[in-house]
Motif scaffolding. Structure first.
Motif, PDB file in Angstrom:
ATOM      1  N   GLY A  78      11.322 -10.035  -8.519  1.00 21.42           N
ATOM      2  CA  GLY A  78      11.491  -8.629  -8.882  1.00 21.42           C
ATOM      3  C   GLY A  78      10.162  -7.924  -9.112  1.00 21.42           C
ATOM      4  N   CYS A  79       9.278  -8.540  -9.876  1.00 21.29           N
ATOM      5  CA  CYS A  79       7.969  -7.927 -10.148  1.00 21.29           C
ATOM      6  C   CYS A  79       7.117  -7.858  -8.888  1.00 21.29           C
ATOM      7  N   SER A  80       7.142  -8.908  -8.077  1.00 24.04           N
ATOM      8  CA  SER A  80       6.340  -8.932  -6.853  1.00 24.04           C
ATOM      9  C   SER A  80       6.772  -7.830  -5.889  1.00 24.04           C
ATOM     10  N   VAL A  81       8.077  -7.680  -5.694  1.00 23.09           N
ATOM     11  CA  VAL A  81       8.582  -6.666  -4.760  1.00 23.09           C
ATOM     12  C   VAL A  81       8.265  -5.270  -5.275  1.00 23.09           C
ATOM     13  N   ALA A  82       8.388  -5.051  -6.578  1.00 23.05           N
ATOM     14  CA  ALA A  82       8.079  -3.729  -7.136  1.00 23.05           C
ATOM     15  C   ALA A  82       6.618  -3.349  -6.895  1.00 23.05           C
ATOM     16  N   VAL A  83       5.705  -4.277  -7.138  1.00 21.12           N
ATOM     17  CA  VAL A  83       4.280  -4.000  -6.917  1.00 21.12           C
ATOM     18  C   VAL A  83       3.994  -3.828  -5.425  1.00 21.12           C
ATOM     19  N   LEU A  84       4.621  -4.645  -4.599  1.00 22.68           N
ATOM     20  CA  LEU A  84       4.416  -4.543  -3.151  1.00 22.68           C
ATOM     21  C   LEU A  84       4.878  -3.194  -2.618  1.00 22.68           C
ATOM     22  N   LEU A  85       6.025  -2.714  -3.084  1.00 21.35           N
ATOM     23  CA  LEU A  85       6.530  -1.428  -2.611  1.00 21.35           C
ATOM     24  C   LEU A  85       5.632  -0.283  -3.081  1.00 21.35           C
ATOM     25  N   LEU A  86       5.151  -0.352  -4.309  1.00 17.49           N
ATOM     26  CA  LEU A  86       4.277   0.705  -4.818  1.00 17.49           C
ATOM     27  C   LEU A  86       2.967   0.753  -4.035  1.00 17.49           C
ATOM     28  N   LEU A  87       2.281  -0.381  -3.952  1.00 16.62           N
ATOM     29  CA  LEU A  87       0.993  -0.410  -3.252  1.00 16.62           C
ATOM     30  C   LEU A  87       1.170  -0.190  -1.750  1.00 16.62           C
ATOM     31  N   GLY A  88       2.196  -0.787  -1.160  1.00 16.36           N
ATOM     32  CA  GLY A  88       2.411  -0.652   0.272  1.00 16.36           C
ATOM     33  C   GLY A  88       2.740   0.760   0.687  1.00 16.36           C
ATOM     34  N   SER A  89       3.567   1.447  -0.106  1.00 15.11           N
ATOM     35  CA  SER A  89       3.922   2.827   0.238  1.00 15.11           C
ATOM     36  C   SER A  89       2.733   3.766   0.080  1.00 15.11           C
ATOM     37  N   MET A  90       1.938   3.569  -0.953  1.00 13.36           N
ATOM     38  CA  MET A  90       0.752   4.418  -1.146  1.00 13.36           C
ATOM     39  C   MET A  90      -0.273   4.187  -0.048  1.00 13.36           C
ATOM     40  N   ALA A  91      -0.523   2.908   0.282  1.00 13.82           N
ATOM     41  CA  ALA A  91      -1.470   2.603   1.351  1.00 13.82           C
ATOM     42  C   ALA A  91      -0.935   3.059   2.697  1.00 13.82           C
ATOM     43  N   GLY A  92       0.374   2.912   2.934  1.00 16.72           N
ATOM     44  CA  GLY A  92       0.963   3.365   4.185  1.00 16.72           C
ATOM     45  C   GLY A  92       0.844   4.867   4.363  1.00 16.72           C
ATOM     46  N   PHE A  93       1.056   5.606   3.291  1.00 15.24           N
ATOM     47  CA  PHE A  93       0.894   7.061   3.349  1.00 15.24           C
ATOM     48  C   PHE A  93      -0.549   7.438   3.660  1.00 15.24           C
ATOM     49  N   ALA A  94      -1.492   6.774   2.990  1.00 16.20           N
ATOM     50  CA  ALA A  94      -2.910   7.092   3.205  1.00 16.20           C
ATOM     51  C   ALA A  94      -3.348   6.744   4.622  1.00 16.20           C
ATOM     52  N   LEU A  95      -2.979   5.578   5.112  1.00 12.62           N
ATOM     53  CA  LEU A  95      -3.432   5.140   6.434  1.00 12.62           C
ATOM     54  C   LEU A  95      -2.638   5.781   7.566  1.00 12.62           C
ATOM     55  N   GLY A  96      -1.406   6.173   7.288  1.00 17.34           N
ATOM     56  CA  GLY A  96      -0.573   6.746   8.340  1.00 17.34           C
ATOM     57  C   GLY A  96      -0.724   8.236   8.499  1.00 17.34           C
ATOM     58  N   GLN A  97      -1.107   8.955   7.415  1.00 17.95           N
ATOM     59  CA  GLN A  97      -1.144  10.415   7.485  1.00 17.95           C
ATOM     60  C   GLN A  97      -2.508  11.010   7.156  1.00 17.95           C
ATOM     61  N   LEU A  98      -3.299  10.343   6.357  1.00 19.29           N
ATOM     62  CA  LEU A  98      -4.588  10.899   5.956  1.00 19.29           C
ATOM     63  C   LEU A  98      -5.694  10.304   6.821  1.00 19.29           C
ATOM     64  N   ARG A  99      -6.619  11.103   7.200  1.00 14.58           N
ATOM     65  CA  ARG A  99      -7.746  10.649   8.007  1.00 14.58           C
ATOM     66  C   ARG A  99      -9.005  10.693   7.152  1.00 14.58           C
ATOM     67  N   PHE A 100      -9.584   9.557   6.905  1.00 25.37           N
ATOM     68  CA  PHE A 100     -10.813   9.488   6.117  1.00 25.37           C
ATOM     69  C   PHE A 100     -11.705   8.432   6.742  1.00 25.37           C
ATOM     70  N   LYS A 101     -12.954   8.433   6.349  1.00 27.17           N
ATOM     71  CA  LYS A 101     -13.933   7.527   6.937  1.00 27.17           C
ATOM     72  C   LYS A 101     -13.568   6.078   6.610  1.00 27.17           C
ATOM     73  N   GLY A 102     -13.467   5.287   7.643  1.00 33.67           N
ATOM     74  CA  GLY A 102     -13.148   3.878   7.466  1.00 33.67           C
ATOM     75  C   GLY A 102     -11.667   3.560   7.454  1.00 33.67           C
ATOM     76  N   SER A 103     -10.792   4.570   7.640  1.00 31.51           N
ATOM     77  CA  SER A 103      -9.354   4.315   7.594  1.00 31.51           C
ATOM     78  C   SER A 103      -8.915   3.399   8.734  1.00 31.51           C
ATOM     79  N   ARG A 104      -9.497   3.602   9.920  1.00 29.91           N
ATOM     80  CA  ARG A 104      -9.136   2.754  11.058  1.00 29.91           C
ATOM     81  C   ARG A 104      -9.565   1.305  10.828  1.00 29.91           C
ATOM     82  N   ALA A 105     -10.775   1.131  10.312  1.00 32.57           N
ATOM     83  CA  ALA A 105     -11.261  -0.224  10.042  1.00 32.57           C
ATOM     84  C   ALA A 105     -10.437  -0.894   8.949  1.00 32.57           C
ATOM     85  N   LEU A 106     -10.010  -0.116   7.962  1.00 27.95           N
ATOM     86  CA  LEU A 106      -9.192  -0.664   6.878  1.00 27.95           C
ATOM     87  C   LEU A 106      -7.841  -1.123   7.414  1.00 27.95           C
ATOM     88  N   PHE A 107      -7.252  -0.329   8.302  1.00 27.35           N
ATOM     89  CA  PHE A 107      -5.970  -0.719   8.880  1.00 27.35           C
ATOM     90  C   PHE A 107      -6.108  -1.968   9.739  1.00 27.35           C
TER      91      PHE A 107
END
Length: 276
Positions: A78-107
């Motif tokens: 339960g705790c692992s999935v909750a943290v994974l969904l929080l971090l994964g959704s935030m990172a997915g939003f940043a890498l999928g919609q926001l363009r910043f320096k190094g985003s491609r390399a991070l992905f």
């Protein structure tokens, strides 16, 4: 032509039926063995039990300690999935919609992490956990699960969010939303199918894991359910019905998830392949 269509359907249906039978039979066999006494199993392991007996399941749940292992798995998963969904959704939003320096390399770095086998890092990981006092603790196993499955979560959420039109983000920003407001009010509701899908998949990954939990949770008190089933096989090698009852307890939650959420899993996995 009609006969050709029917024969084509049978050509597909027959292998699928055999595959379904091969999948269902182990569960039916395990359930049948779990309902037997030791005497019945020794006489004929393949016979159908004469009556439904819950003694083995009760013994596995209470006497063997499967109840404690079950609670441990619920806490960790339960705790692992909750943290994974929080971090994964935030990172997915940043890498999928926001363009910043190094985003491609991070992905690309997240993609590369998908190809690193756990066996490569298990020894230094165990040493690090021991040095930091996280060995044989809930936080240590939760953090390890998050690190192990976060690249997959980020990849799926990035693929999903990348298919959302950028006009939606621009309109939300014009209305005065901050990036956090866009994430909370727009992206989280839109990403619900993918979040449900990746949450279920990560729950199954964590629930079925044996290697990581066995490495980081050596004490019997903190064992997860799958590790408990593995230990049960050694302790009750001469009492197969009790062992089968433990396997059944461990398998039922996974089976229920598949039965009730199979449509959501399929919809979430395919949702990122279409735009808009």
């Amino acid at each position: 032509m009609g006969g050709g269509v029917r024969s084509g359907k049978w050509f597909v249906a027959a292998p699928m039926a055999l595959l379904a039978l091969a999948t269902i039979y182990p569960l039916v066999f395990t359930t049948n063995v779990a309902m037997k006494t030791r005497h019945e199993y020794i006489l004929n392991r393949f016979s159908v039990t004469e009556s439904l007996r819950w003694d083995n399941i009760d013994a596995a749940w209470n006497s063997v300690g499967m109840a404690r292992y079950f609670v441990n798995s619920i806490i960790v998963v339960g705790c692992s999935v909750a943290v994974l969904l929080l971090l994964g959704s935030m990172a997915g939003f940043a890498l999928g919609q926001l363009r910043f320096k190094g985003s491609r390399a991070l992905f690309l770095g997240c993609l590369a992490a998908l190809f690193i086998p756990f066996q490569v890092i298990m020894v230094p990981l165990a040493r690090t956990m021991a040095d930091t006092g996280l060995l044989d603790t809930y936080p240590g196993l939760i953090l390890t699960y998050v690190a192990q499955f976060l690249p997959f979560t980020i990849f799926l959420m990035t693929s999903y969010y990348a298919g959302i039109p950028a006009d939606i983000i621009d309109a939300a920003r014009i209305d005065g939303n901050t990036l956090y407001g866009v994430y909370r009010r727009i992206m989280l509701p839109i990403g619900r199918p993918a979040l449900l899908s990746v949450g279920i998949l990560n729950a199954l990954f964590c629930w079925n894991d044996v290697l990581i939990a066995l490495l980081l949770m050596p004490s019997a008190e903190h064992r997860t359910l799958m590790v408990g089933v593995t230990a049960l096989r050694g302790q009750y090698s001469d009492d197969i019905p009790t062992f089968a009852a433990g396997v059944l307890i461990a398998a039922l939650p996974v089976l229920m998830i598949y039965l009730f959420f199979q449509r959501q899993i399929a919809d979430g996995v395919t949702a990122g392949s279409t735009k808009g």
